[in-house]
Design a protein around this motif. Structure first.
Motif, PDB file in Angstrom:
ATOM      1  N   GLN A   1       0.777  -1.628  -0.002  1.00  0.00           N
ATOM      2  CA  GLN A   1       0.149  -0.122   0.086  1.00  0.00           C
ATOM      3  C   GLN A   1       1.144   0.764  -0.252  1.00  0.00           C
ATOM      4  N   SER A   2       1.829   0.951  -0.103  1.00  0.00           N
ATOM      5  CA  SER A   2       2.838   2.385   0.499  1.00  0.00           C
ATOM      6  C   SER A   2       3.920   2.038  -0.522  1.00  0.00           C
ATOM      7  N   TYR A   3       4.417   1.270  -1.343  1.00  0.00           N
ATOM      8  CA  TYR A   3       4.794   1.240  -2.832  1.00  0.00           C
ATOM      9  C   TYR A   3       4.075   0.865  -3.913  1.00  0.00           C
ATOM     10  N   LEU A   4       3.815   0.440  -4.031  1.00  0.00           N
ATOM     11  CA  LEU A   4       2.174   1.154  -5.368  1.00  0.00           C
ATOM     12  C   LEU A   4       1.670   2.249  -6.074  1.00  0.00           C
ATOM     13  N   PRO A   5       1.244   3.638  -4.778  1.00  0.00           N
ATOM     14  CA  PRO A   5       1.071   4.625  -5.324  1.00  0.00           C
ATOM     15  C   PRO A   5       2.308   5.535  -6.009  1.00  0.00           C
ATOM     16  N   SER A   6       4.011   4.910  -4.356  1.00  0.00           N
ATOM     17  CA  SER A   6       4.064   6.118  -5.460  1.00  0.00           C
ATOM     18  C   SER A   6       5.237   5.450  -6.794  1.00  0.00           C
ATOM     19  N   GLN A   7       4.809   4.161  -7.080  1.00  0.00           N
ATOM     20  CA  GLN A   7       5.688   3.642  -8.708  1.00  0.00           C
ATOM     21  C   GLN A   7       4.251   4.331  -9.406  1.00  0.00           C
ATOM     22  N   GLN A   8       3.078   4.438  -9.046  1.00  0.00           N
ATOM     23  CA  GLN A   8       2.302   4.897  -9.892  1.00  0.00           C
ATOM     24  C   GLN A   8       2.158   6.816 -10.353  1.00  0.00           C
ATOM     25  N   LYS A   9       3.109   6.960  -9.135  1.00  0.00           N
ATOM     26  CA  LYS A   9       3.400   8.306  -9.013  1.00  0.00           C
ATOM     27  C   LYS A   9       3.909   8.675 -10.866  1.00  0.00           C
ATOM     28  N   ALA A  10       5.067   7.968  -9.978  1.00  0.00           N
ATOM     29  CA  ALA A  10       6.467   7.845 -10.547  1.00  0.00           C
ATOM     30  C   ALA A  10       6.629   7.360 -12.343  1.00  0.00           C
ATOM     31  N   ARG A  11       5.620   6.731 -13.196  1.00  0.00           N
ATOM     32  CA  ARG A  11       4.895   5.901 -13.847  1.00  0.00           C
ATOM     33  C   ARG A  11       4.218   7.538 -13.908  1.00  0.00           C
ATOM     34  N   LEU A  12       2.903   7.780 -14.043  1.00  0.00           N
ATOM     35  CA  LEU A  12       2.734   9.064 -14.370  1.00  0.00           C
ATOM     36  C   LEU A  12       3.785  10.461 -14.708  1.00  0.00           C
ATOM     37  N   GLU A  13       4.562  10.370 -13.470  1.00  0.00           N
ATOM     38  CA  GLU A  13       5.533  12.210 -14.299  1.00  0.00           C
ATOM     39  C   GLU A  13       6.273  11.502 -15.296  1.00  0.00           C
ATOM     40  N   SER A  14       6.619  10.512 -14.886  1.00  0.00           N
ATOM     41  CA  SER A  14       7.536   9.673 -16.756  1.00  0.00           C
ATOM     42  C   SER A  14       6.695   9.949 -17.605  1.00  0.00           C
ATOM     43  N   GLU A  15       5.481   9.775 -17.880  1.00  0.00           N
ATOM     44  CA  GLU A  15       4.859  10.133 -19.260  1.00  0.00           C
ATOM     45  C   GLU A  15       4.640  11.496 -19.187  1.00  0.00           C
ATOM     46  N   TRP A  16       4.150  12.010 -18.273  1.00  0.00           N
ATOM     47  CA  TRP A  16       4.162  13.311 -18.044  1.00  0.00           C
ATOM     48  C   TRP A  16       4.881  14.237 -18.946  1.00  0.00           C
ATOM     49  N   ARG A  17       6.340  13.869 -18.504  1.00  0.00           N
ATOM     50  CA  ARG A  17       7.762  14.718 -19.058  1.00  0.00           C
ATOM     51  C   ARG A  17       7.576  14.488 -20.838  1.00  0.00           C
ATOM     52  N   GLU A  18       7.284  12.479 -20.978  1.00  0.00           N
ATOM     53  CA  GLU A  18       7.789  12.284 -21.888  1.00  0.00           C
ATOM     54  C   GLU A  18       6.318  13.231 -23.222  1.00  0.00           C
ATOM     55  N   THR A  19       5.288  13.474 -22.491  1.00  0.00           N
ATOM     56  CA  THR A  19       4.524  13.843 -23.269  1.00  0.00           C
ATOM     57  C   THR A  19       4.313  15.049 -23.728  1.00  0.00           C
ATOM     58  N   ASN A  20       4.838  15.616 -22.608  1.00  0.00           N
ATOM     59  CA  ASN A  20       5.792  17.592 -23.133  1.00  0.00           C
ATOM     60  C   ASN A  20       6.817  17.392 -22.741  1.00  0.00           C
ATOM     61  N   ALA A  21       7.407  16.617 -23.417  1.00  0.00           N
ATOM     62  CA  ALA A  21       9.130  17.161 -23.647  1.00  0.00           C
ATOM     63  C   ALA A  21       9.384  18.516 -24.928  1.00  0.00           C
ATOM     64  N   SER A  22       8.651  18.074 -25.726  1.00  0.00           N
ATOM     65  CA  SER A  22       8.696  19.112 -26.273  1.00  0.00           C
ATOM     66  C   SER A  22       8.669  20.531 -26.438  1.00  0.00           C
ATOM     67  N   SER A  23       7.128  20.459 -25.783  1.00  0.00           N
ATOM     68  CA  SER A  23       7.238  21.995 -25.416  1.00  0.00           C
ATOM     69  C   SER A  23       8.060  22.531 -23.973  1.00  0.00           C
ATOM     70  N   ILE A  24       8.933  21.513 -23.249  1.00  0.00           N
ATOM     71  CA  ILE A  24       9.398  21.749 -22.157  1.00  0.00           C
ATOM     72  C   ILE A  24      10.545  22.352 -22.855  1.00  0.00           C
ATOM     73  N   GLN A  25      11.338  21.500 -24.112  1.00  0.00           N
ATOM     74  CA  GLN A  25      12.561  22.163 -24.685  1.00  0.00           C
ATOM     75  C   GLN A  25      12.110  23.020 -25.749  1.00  0.00           C
ATOM     76  N   ALA A  26      11.102  23.587 -26.265  1.00  0.00           N
ATOM     77  CA  ALA A  26      10.827  24.814 -26.567  1.00  0.00           C
ATOM     78  C   ALA A  26      11.141  26.313 -25.233  1.00  0.00           C
ATOM     79  N   TYR A  27      10.264  25.785 -24.452  1.00  0.00           N
ATOM     80  CA  TYR A  27      10.402  27.036 -23.349  1.00  0.00           C
ATOM     81  C   TYR A  27      11.803  26.766 -23.181  1.00  0.00           C
ATOM     82  N   ASN A  28      12.756  25.904 -22.204  1.00  0.00           N
ATOM     83  CA  ASN A  28      13.953  26.037 -21.977  1.00  0.00           C
ATOM     84  C   ASN A  28      14.826  27.174 -23.096  1.00  0.00           C
ATOM     85  N   GLU A  29      15.277  26.520 -24.299  1.00  0.00           N
ATOM     86  CA  GLU A  29      15.165  27.443 -25.298  1.00  0.00           C
ATOM     87  C   GLU A  29      15.160  28.717 -25.634  1.00  0.00           C
ATOM     88  N   ARG A  30      14.389  29.414 -25.764  1.00  0.00           N
ATOM     89  CA  ARG A  30      13.487  30.662 -25.453  1.00  0.00           C
ATOM     90  C   ARG A  30      14.081  31.265 -23.925  1.00  0.00           C
TER      91      ARG A  30
END
Length: 80
Positions: free
Chosen positions: A37-66
């Motif tokens: 019960q402690s481990y699984l939510p943290s793993q789900q959070k990490a998975r969702l964060e990774s998916e978010w970063r992957e989905t938004n990678a081009s926007s993050i890169q464009a912002y950083n370049e700007r």
């Protein structure tokens, strides 16, 4: 509702689980349940964060370049 399942663990882990259960006055199944019960939510959070970063990678890169090219809006306003 609970269901039974069988798991295979290393002998050292089973020994540690046995001694922890005895010291805490809990059943082994309860300790495993609490650990999951402690481990699984943290793993789900990490998975969702990774998916978010992957989905938004081009926007993050464009912002950083700007920012690298033009700076941030508050560059002239900061006193530190």
């Amino acid at each position: 509702m609970t269901k039974k399942m069988t798991i295979t663990l290393e002998e050292e882990l089973i020994e540690e689980l046995d001694s922890t259960a005895l010291a805490m006055g809990k059943k082994k199944a309860q300790i495993v349940r609490e650990a999951l019960q402690s481990y699984l939510p943290s793993q789900q959070k990490a998975r969702l964060e990774s998916e978010w970063r992957e989905t938004n990678a081009s926007s993050i890169q464009a912002y950083n370049e700007r920012v690298e090219k033009h700076g941030v809006f508050s560059d002239g306003l900061r006193s530190f």
